[in-house]
Motif scaffolding. Structure first.
Motif, PDB file in Angstrom:
ATOM      1  N   MET A   1       0.839  -1.186   0.000  1.00  0.00           N
ATOM      2  CA  MET A   1       0.000   0.000   0.000  1.00  0.00           C
ATOM      3  C   MET A   1       0.881   1.247   0.000  1.00  0.00           C
ATOM      4  O   MET A   1       1.891   1.314   0.691  1.00  0.00           O
ATOM      5  N   THR A   2       0.481   2.240  -0.755  1.00  0.00           N
ATOM      6  CA  THR A   2       1.301   3.438  -0.913  1.00  0.00           C
ATOM      7  C   THR A   2       1.056   4.485   0.161  1.00  0.00           C
ATOM      8  O   THR A   2       1.717   5.500   0.179  1.00  0.00           O
ATOM      9  N   GLY A   3       0.071   4.267   1.032  1.00  0.00           N
ATOM     10  CA  GLY A   3      -0.248   5.259   2.041  1.00  0.00           C
ATOM     11  C   GLY A   3      -1.325   6.223   1.600  1.00  0.00           C
ATOM     12  O   GLY A   3      -1.746   7.082   2.345  1.00  0.00           O
ATOM     13  N   SER A   4      -1.802   6.087   0.380  1.00  0.00           N
ATOM     14  CA  SER A   4      -2.847   6.957  -0.136  1.00  0.00           C
ATOM     15  C   SER A   4      -4.212   6.345   0.131  1.00  0.00           C
ATOM     16  O   SER A   4      -4.389   5.126   0.059  1.00  0.00           O
ATOM     17  N   LEU A   5      -5.182   7.179   0.457  1.00  0.00           N
ATOM     18  CA  LEU A   5      -6.553   6.709   0.639  1.00  0.00           C
ATOM     19  C   LEU A   5      -7.264   6.511  -0.696  1.00  0.00           C
ATOM     20  O   LEU A   5      -8.314   5.896  -0.756  1.00  0.00           O
ATOM     21  N   VAL A   6      -6.676   7.033  -1.754  1.00  0.00           N
ATOM     22  CA  VAL A   6      -7.273   6.937  -3.084  1.00  0.00           C
ATOM     23  C   VAL A   6      -6.646   5.754  -3.810  1.00  0.00           C
ATOM     24  O   VAL A   6      -5.425   5.682  -3.977  1.00  0.00           O
ATOM     25  N   THR A   7      -7.483   4.836  -4.248  1.00  0.00           N
ATOM     26  CA  THR A   7      -6.976   3.665  -4.961  1.00  0.00           C
ATOM     27  C   THR A   7      -6.558   4.053  -6.376  1.00  0.00           C
ATOM     28  O   THR A   7      -7.071   5.036  -6.924  1.00  0.00           O
ATOM     29  N   PRO A   8      -5.667   3.311  -6.979  1.00  0.00           N
ATOM     30  CA  PRO A   8      -5.289   3.604  -8.367  1.00  0.00           C
ATOM     31  C   PRO A   8      -6.478   3.526  -9.328  1.00  0.00           C
ATOM     32  O   PRO A   8      -6.552   4.304 -10.279  1.00  0.00           O
ATOM     33  N   ARG A  11      -8.437   6.744  -8.887  1.00  0.00           N
ATOM     34  CA  ARG A  11      -7.644   7.827  -9.471  1.00  0.00           C
ATOM     35  C   ARG A  11      -7.785   7.832 -10.993  1.00  0.00           C
ATOM     36  O   ARG A  11      -7.946   8.882 -11.617  1.00  0.00           O
ATOM     37  N   ARG A  15      -9.519  10.761 -13.199  1.00  0.00           N
ATOM     38  CA  ARG A  15      -8.710  11.370 -14.243  1.00  0.00           C
ATOM     39  C   ARG A  15      -9.419  11.268 -15.589  1.00  0.00           C
ATOM     40  O   ARG A  15      -9.394  12.196 -16.396  1.00  0.00           O
ATOM     41  N   GLY A  67      -7.210  18.238  -0.530  1.00  0.00           N
ATOM     42  CA  GLY A  67      -5.846  18.655  -0.829  1.00  0.00           C
ATOM     43  C   GLY A  67      -5.831  20.107  -1.270  1.00  0.00           C
ATOM     44  O   GLY A  67      -6.348  20.975  -0.587  1.00  0.00           O
TER      45      GLY A  67
END
Length: 95
Positions: A1-8, A11, A15, A67
């Motif tokens: 996990m990258t630490g982001s709450l937004v999944t790829p 995202r 986008r 953000g």
């Protein structure tokens, strides 16, 4: 996990929606900075309306920040609720 709450996946979906809109606004001549200033201006107007207890005006626009981005949305359901309330007060059938 990258630490982001937004999944790829999320995202990529966002986008996919945002890029065509951004390109269209860019063709109109709006820069990213202009969009940021516009969003900030809407937030300020909304905050001033709320501070003056202009609840109808303040309730028509919702703003939220994620953000560095500000998202503003016109609450169309507020117009419907207002029309229904006025029809109830006047004793007429809503259209």
């Amino acid at each position: 996990m990258t630490g982001s709450l937004v999944t790829p996946e999320l995202r990529a979906r966002v986008r996919g929606v945002a890029v065509p809109i951004a390109l269209a606004l860019g063709r109109l001549g709006l820069t990213p900075n202009a969009l940021t200033v516009l969003g900030f201006g809407i937030s300020v107007v909304d905050a001033v309306a709320a501070s003056q207890q202009a609840w109808i005006a303040a309730g028509l626009v919702t703003t939220r920040r994620i953000g560095r981005e500000t998202f503003c949305r016109l609450r169309t359901e507020a117009f419907d609720a207002f029309a229904a309330r006025q029809a109830d007060i006047l004793g007429i059938a809503p259209s």
